[in-house]
Each structure stands twice: as structure tokens, then as C-alpha cells.
Design a protein around this motif. Sequence first.
Motif, PDB file in Angstrom:
ATOM      1  N   ASN A   1       0.811  -1.221   0.000  1.00  0.00           N
ATOM      2  CA  ASN A   1       0.000   0.000   0.000  1.00  0.00           C
ATOM      3  C   ASN A   1       0.843   1.269   0.000  1.00  0.00           C
ATOM      4  O   ASN A   1       0.310   2.372  -0.074  1.00  0.00           O
ATOM      5  CB  ASN A   1      -0.940   0.014   1.214  1.00  0.00           C
ATOM      6  CG  ASN A   1      -1.934  -1.122   1.156  1.00  0.00           C
ATOM      7  OD1 ASN A   1      -2.516  -1.395   0.115  1.00  0.00           O
ATOM      8  ND2 ASN A   1      -2.095  -1.816   2.272  1.00  0.00           N
ATOM      9  N   GLU A   2       2.155   1.128   0.124  1.00  0.00           N
ATOM     10  CA  GLU A   2       3.065   2.286   0.148  1.00  0.00           C
ATOM     11  C   GLU A   2       4.187   2.089  -0.872  1.00  0.00           C
ATOM     12  O   GLU A   2       5.367   2.038  -0.510  1.00  0.00           O
ATOM     13  CB  GLU A   2       3.650   2.490   1.553  1.00  0.00           C
ATOM     14  CG  GLU A   2       2.674   3.021   2.569  1.00  0.00           C
ATOM     15  CD  GLU A   2       2.284   4.470   2.325  1.00  0.00           C
ATOM     16  OE1 GLU A   2       3.060   5.220   1.716  1.00  0.00           O
ATOM     17  OE2 GLU A   2       1.179   4.841   2.768  1.00  0.00           O
ATOM     18  N   GLU A   3       3.816   1.971  -2.128  1.00  0.00           N
ATOM     19  CA  GLU A   3       4.759   1.888  -3.242  1.00  0.00           C
ATOM     20  C   GLU A   3       5.774   0.754  -3.093  1.00  0.00           C
ATOM     21  O   GLU A   3       6.910   0.856  -3.534  1.00  0.00           O
ATOM     22  CB  GLU A   3       5.487   3.230  -3.426  1.00  0.00           C
ATOM     23  CG  GLU A   3       4.542   4.382  -3.701  1.00  0.00           C
ATOM     24  CD  GLU A   3       5.270   5.703  -3.854  1.00  0.00           C
ATOM     25  OE1 GLU A   3       6.386   5.713  -4.397  1.00  0.00           O
ATOM     26  OE2 GLU A   3       4.706   6.725  -3.428  1.00  0.00           O
ATOM     27  N   ASN A   4       5.369  -0.309  -2.430  1.00  0.00           N
ATOM     28  CA  ASN A   4       6.227  -1.482  -2.196  1.00  0.00           C
ATOM     29  C   ASN A   4       7.508  -1.143  -1.431  1.00  0.00           C
ATOM     30  O   ASN A   4       8.529  -1.814  -1.586  1.00  0.00           O
ATOM     31  CB  ASN A   4       6.550  -2.204  -3.507  1.00  0.00           C
ATOM     32  CG  ASN A   4       5.335  -2.896  -4.071  1.00  0.00           C
ATOM     33  OD1 ASN A   4       4.543  -3.489  -3.333  1.00  0.00           O
ATOM     34  ND2 ASN A   4       5.156  -2.801  -5.369  1.00  0.00           N
ATOM     35  N   LEU A   5       7.444  -0.125  -0.612  1.00  0.00           N
ATOM     36  CA  LEU A   5       8.568   0.223   0.253  1.00  0.00           C
ATOM     37  C   LEU A   5       8.512  -0.631   1.520  1.00  0.00           C
ATOM     38  O   LEU A   5       7.433  -1.035   1.962  1.00  0.00           O
ATOM     39  CB  LEU A   5       8.520   1.706   0.629  1.00  0.00           C
ATOM     40  CG  LEU A   5       8.630   2.704  -0.513  1.00  0.00           C
ATOM     41  CD1 LEU A   5       8.444   4.126   0.000  1.00  0.00           C
ATOM     42  CD2 LEU A   5       9.965   2.567  -1.240  1.00  0.00           C
ATOM     43  N   HIS A   6       9.667  -0.892   2.107  1.00  0.00           N
ATOM     44  CA  HIS A   6       9.724  -1.649   3.354  1.00  0.00           C
ATOM     45  C   HIS A   6       9.264  -0.770   4.511  1.00  0.00           C
ATOM     46  O   HIS A   6       9.678   0.387   4.630  1.00  0.00           O
ATOM     47  CB  HIS A   6      11.154  -2.125   3.628  1.00  0.00           C
ATOM     48  CG  HIS A   6      11.572  -3.269   2.779  1.00  0.00           C
ATOM     49  ND1 HIS A   6      11.831  -4.518   3.289  1.00  0.00           N
ATOM     50  CD2 HIS A   6      11.759  -3.364   1.445  1.00  0.00           C
ATOM     51  CE1 HIS A   6      12.176  -5.328   2.308  1.00  0.00           C
ATOM     52  NE2 HIS A   6      12.139  -4.643   1.172  1.00  0.00           N
ATOM     53  N   TYR A   7       8.419  -1.369   5.367  1.00  0.00           N
ATOM     54  CA  TYR A   7       7.968  -0.674   6.568  1.00  0.00           C
ATOM     55  C   TYR A   7       8.904  -1.052   7.711  1.00  0.00           C
ATOM     56  O   TYR A   7       9.151  -2.233   7.963  1.00  0.00           O
ATOM     57  CB  TYR A   7       6.527  -1.062   6.920  1.00  0.00           C
ATOM     58  CG  TYR A   7       6.039  -0.375   8.165  1.00  0.00           C
ATOM     59  CD1 TYR A   7       5.704   0.976   8.149  1.00  0.00           C
ATOM     60  CD2 TYR A   7       5.929  -1.069   9.368  1.00  0.00           C
ATOM     61  CE1 TYR A   7       5.262   1.614   9.301  1.00  0.00           C
ATOM     62  CE2 TYR A   7       5.492  -0.438  10.525  1.00  0.00           C
ATOM     63  CZ  TYR A   7       5.167   0.903  10.481  1.00  0.00           C
ATOM     64  OH  TYR A   7       4.736   1.547  11.610  1.00  0.00           O
ATOM     65  N   LEU A   8       9.439  -0.042   8.393  1.00  0.00           N
ATOM     66  CA  LEU A   8      10.408  -0.261   9.461  1.00  0.00           C
ATOM     67  C   LEU A   8       9.968   0.441  10.734  1.00  0.00           C
ATOM     68  O   LEU A   8       9.260   1.454  10.689  1.00  0.00           O
ATOM     69  CB  LEU A   8      11.779   0.305   9.064  1.00  0.00           C
ATOM     70  CG  LEU A   8      12.368  -0.105   7.726  1.00  0.00           C
ATOM     71  CD1 LEU A   8      13.642   0.661   7.447  1.00  0.00           C
ATOM     72  CD2 LEU A   8      12.636  -1.594   7.685  1.00  0.00           C
ATOM     73  N   GLU A   9      10.421  -0.110  11.856  1.00  0.00           N
ATOM     74  CA  GLU A   9      10.196   0.556  13.133  1.00  0.00           C
ATOM     75  C   GLU A   9      11.423   0.332  14.016  1.00  0.00           C
ATOM     76  O   GLU A   9      12.046  -0.725  13.963  1.00  0.00           O
ATOM     77  CB  GLU A   9       8.948   0.003  13.829  1.00  0.00           C
ATOM     78  CG  GLU A   9       8.573   0.791  15.066  1.00  0.00           C
ATOM     79  CD  GLU A   9       7.239   0.381  15.670  1.00  0.00           C
ATOM     80  OE1 GLU A   9       7.174   0.322  16.911  1.00  0.00           O
ATOM     81  OE2 GLU A   9       6.289   0.136  14.900  1.00  0.00           O
ATOM     82  N   ILE A  10      11.738   1.332  14.806  1.00  0.00           N
ATOM     83  CA  ILE A  10      12.851   1.221  15.750  1.00  0.00           C
ATOM     84  C   ILE A  10      12.275   1.036  17.153  1.00  0.00           C
ATOM     85  O   ILE A  10      11.300   1.697  17.519  1.00  0.00           O
ATOM     86  CB  ILE A  10      13.784   2.451  15.660  1.00  0.00           C
ATOM     87  CG1 ILE A  10      15.094   2.200  16.407  1.00  0.00           C
ATOM     88  CG2 ILE A  10      13.097   3.718  16.125  1.00  0.00           C
ATOM     89  CD1 ILE A  10      16.185   3.228  16.097  1.00  0.00           C
ATOM     90  N   ASP A  11      12.867   0.119  17.894  1.00  0.00           N
ATOM     91  CA  ASP A  11      12.357  -0.144  19.246  1.00  0.00           C
ATOM     92  C   ASP A  11      12.883   0.891  20.237  1.00  0.00           C
ATOM     93  O   ASP A  11      13.716   1.744  19.902  1.00  0.00           O
ATOM     94  CB  ASP A  11      12.672  -1.577  19.684  1.00  0.00           C
ATOM     95  CG  ASP A  11      14.155  -1.859  19.856  1.00  0.00           C
ATOM     96  OD1 ASP A  11      14.948  -0.920  20.115  1.00  0.00           O
ATOM     97  OD2 ASP A  11      14.540  -3.044  19.750  1.00  0.00           O
ATOM     98  N   ASN A  12      12.388   0.798  21.458  1.00  0.00           N
ATOM     99  CA  ASN A  12      12.739   1.764  22.492  1.00  0.00           C
ATOM    100  C   ASN A  12      14.245   1.804  22.749  1.00  0.00           C
ATOM    101  O   ASN A  12      14.840   2.885  22.829  1.00  0.00           O
ATOM    102  CB  ASN A  12      11.980   1.431  23.781  1.00  0.00           C
ATOM    103  CG  ASN A  12      12.209   2.463  24.859  1.00  0.00           C
ATOM    104  OD1 ASN A  12      11.881   3.627  24.690  1.00  0.00           O
ATOM    105  ND2 ASN A  12      12.795   2.044  25.970  1.00  0.00           N
ATOM    106  N   ALA A  13      14.882   0.655  22.884  1.00  0.00           N
ATOM    107  CA  ALA A  13      16.307   0.608  23.228  1.00  0.00           C
ATOM    108  C   ALA A  13      17.179   1.221  22.124  1.00  0.00           C
ATOM    109  O   ALA A  13      18.066   2.042  22.400  1.00  0.00           O
ATOM    110  CB  ALA A  13      16.733  -0.834  23.513  1.00  0.00           C
ATOM    111  N   LYS A  14      16.945   0.832  20.877  1.00  0.00           N
ATOM    112  CA  LYS A  14      17.734   1.362  19.758  1.00  0.00           C
ATOM    113  C   LYS A  14      17.472   2.849  19.563  1.00  0.00           C
ATOM    114  O   LYS A  14      18.376   3.621  19.243  1.00  0.00           O
ATOM    115  CB  LYS A  14      17.436   0.597  18.464  1.00  0.00           C
ATOM    116  CG  LYS A  14      17.910  -0.834  18.472  1.00  0.00           C
ATOM    117  CD  LYS A  14      19.413  -0.896  18.397  1.00  0.00           C
ATOM    118  CE  LYS A  14      19.876  -2.327  18.267  1.00  0.00           C
ATOM    119  NZ  LYS A  14      21.327  -2.439  18.375  1.00  0.00           N
ATOM    120  N   SER A  15      16.230   3.251  19.756  1.00  0.00           N
ATOM    121  CA  SER A  15      15.888   4.665  19.627  1.00  0.00           C
ATOM    122  C   SER A  15      16.571   5.484  20.719  1.00  0.00           C
ATOM    123  O   SER A  15      17.078   6.582  20.474  1.00  0.00           O
ATOM    124  CB  SER A  15      14.369   4.835  19.700  1.00  0.00           C
ATOM    125  OG  SER A  15      13.994   6.148  19.422  1.00  0.00           O
TER     126      SER A  15
END
Length: 180
Positions: free
Chosen positions: A158-172
Amino acid sequence: MHELWTPKHVELVKLIIDESNGDQEKLKSLLSECMLEDRQWNWTGKVFHCFGNEYEWFYFEIDGIIQACCVIYHPKKSSIDEDNIFYVKYLAVAPWNRNTPFYKRQFASLGSILLAKCTEYSESNYKYRCGFSLHALPQALEYYVSKLGMIDYGVDVNEENLHYLEIDNAKSRELVNKYV
């Protein structure tokens, strides 16, 4: 920003075409090395698209010149824990702040610094969890996953076949501690 960045993008494209000298493989390689996937972004148009209380614009300015820009959307529910975080709608650094085969960047780490500042801001002003999500342009995917440690949830059709990413609390938190 648009007025300053566009001519530099055009200059880079001309240098790439000249350097590739008709060699398609060299052209592809140089385009990739120069990280120009965001060259067509119309920042003036984005002002009208990313307008309202749920959007915030952040700039990194040096000597009156915008060196990097980040537009966030909030709140966004985390895929990790359902807490509120923010979503990076757009993040870009000026073309002269990217290493290319044609010139060395003027300022380093501006994108990471902006992400850290946005994280600190959303945490202190909105009490969001330390973290964010985004859809990565292909040339930036490795950086987000390898350097920042973001979790790759795969391609979002649904977003131009881009990868969806998220950073967790510790890495952030590591990012904030390093750059803020």
C-alpha cells in the motif's frame, strides 16, 4: 529548500550522465551511489499535503541554509507494543551533504541527528514512547536496518512497495543518546 536543492540534483544527474558515457551499468551504479531517489520530491507541494496538527516539520539549518528536513506524522501506534510513536513521512538531506563519487559531503549525520531530535521532541512534548516508524526508500533500507537497528516488517504494497520499518525503544534511546 526546493530552490537550492533542485539545481544541485540537476548538476549531479548531468555529472552522472557524462561520467557513464552511455554505459547503462555504470549509469545505474552511479545513480545508486549518489542516492538520488528523493530528487523529484516537491517540497513546496509537501507543505500543502503535510499540513495540520498531526504533522510537524523539522529542519537542520546552518548559515541560513536548510541542510536537512524531516516531516513527521503523529501519533502512530507502534507495531511493537501499541504505544504511541511518530511516523517519519519524509526525511532528506541536501544533496551536498551526501557522499558521491563527484564530491565529499559538507556535513555528516544530519539525517540521524534530525531523527534523534524528533524522537526527543515527541517523547518530551507528547509523552510518546521513544521510537518511530517509516517506509524506507530502497537506497536507505540498509542504513536503517544495519546502522540504526530498525526492525524490517517487509514490503508494504500500500506504500509503493517500500519496506515498513520501526525502531524499538532501546535502539531509539541509543540514537538519542548519541546525537542529542
